[in-house]
Design a protein around this motif. Sequence first.
Motif, short mmCIF file in Angstrom:
data_model
loop_
_atom_site.label_atom_id
_atom_site.label_comp_id
_atom_site.label_asym_id
_atom_site.label_seq_id
_atom_site.Cartn_x
_atom_site.Cartn_y
_atom_site.Cartn_z
N ASN A 100 0.70 -1.22 0.04
CA ASN A 100 0.12 -0.04 -0.22
C ASN A 100 0.80 1.45 -0.08
O ASN A 100 0.57 2.33 -0.72
N SER A 104 0.82 4.60 -2.37
CA SER A 104 0.44 5.91 -1.80
C SER A 104 1.62 6.93 -1.61
O SER A 104 1.45 8.06 -2.01
N TRP A 108 1.75 10.68 -3.29
CA TRP A 108 1.92 11.71 -2.21
C TRP A 108 3.23 12.83 -2.45
O TRP A 108 3.19 13.92 -2.49
N ARG A 151 -0.14 11.60 5.88
CA ARG A 151 -1.15 11.02 4.95
C ARG A 151 -0.94 9.78 4.03
O ARG A 151 -1.72 8.83 4.05
N PRO A 152 0.31 9.58 3.22
CA PRO A 152 0.42 8.38 2.73
C PRO A 152 0.63 7.24 3.90
O PRO A 152 -0.13 5.98 3.33
N LEU A 155 -3.13 6.23 4.56
CA LEU A 155 -3.92 5.68 3.48
C LEU A 155 -3.44 4.18 3.35
O LEU A 155 -4.26 3.28 3.26
N PHE A 208 -9.55 4.97 -1.14
CA PHE A 208 -8.25 5.40 -1.35
C PHE A 208 -8.01 6.34 -2.47
O PHE A 208 -7.37 7.30 -2.51
N SER A 212 -7.08 10.43 -2.49
CA SER A 212 -5.94 10.71 -3.10
C SER A 212 -6.50 12.00 -4.24
O SER A 212 -5.74 12.80 -4.18
#
Length: 220
Positions: A100, A104, A108, A151-152, A155, A208, A212
Amino acid sequence: MTNLFSIFDPSSFFNISLNWISTLMSMILIPMMFWMIPSRSEILWKKMINLLHKEMKLLMNNKSNGLTLNFISLFILIFFSNFMGLFPYIFTPTSHISMNLILSMPLWLTLMFFGWTNYSNNMFSHLVPQGTPNILMPFMVCIESISNLIRPMTLAIRLSANMIAGHLLLSLLGNSGKFNLFLSILIITQIMLLMLEFAVSLIQAYVFSILSILYTSEIN
């Protein structure tokens, strides 16, 4: 002197008329979509892609510039990875944070590099929400910076946690049903959980991709 119309006579090779092959060759040039009627699954996918495109374009303030294709591809990749993991003996790649983060983190980093390079003033303005008192501005800058940096990770953890939780529950129920007297009730419960996991796989792929897009819309 030969007849002028003799050029339109079909020639033969070993008593095989070759001129009529051009008729078959013309059919090869016709696109495949004119030969095949779209199946129900294809119609469903096209409707879903059109719906996603309209919603994503609305979130981008009708300034998609082709970005919706990237996020729709991301949605389909995550959805298929989640869905294939529901079958027995098939590895679920989205249950691992490393997979994941591969999805992400580059997204980002690209958004941050593009935003701070081209829209520096706008990125600074997002660090301090409108109407914040002057005393709280340093604290808000720290809080917004930390929330932006994680943030990443959020996610990746959200997607992994949802996939792991559902698969663990299904495996626990499956192992406990070997000597259970209420086996029929357990099977019905597992079927209902499997349907729930299918919905979760779709929802998590949607969440997801939508988050984004929301991070993208903050840049400009």
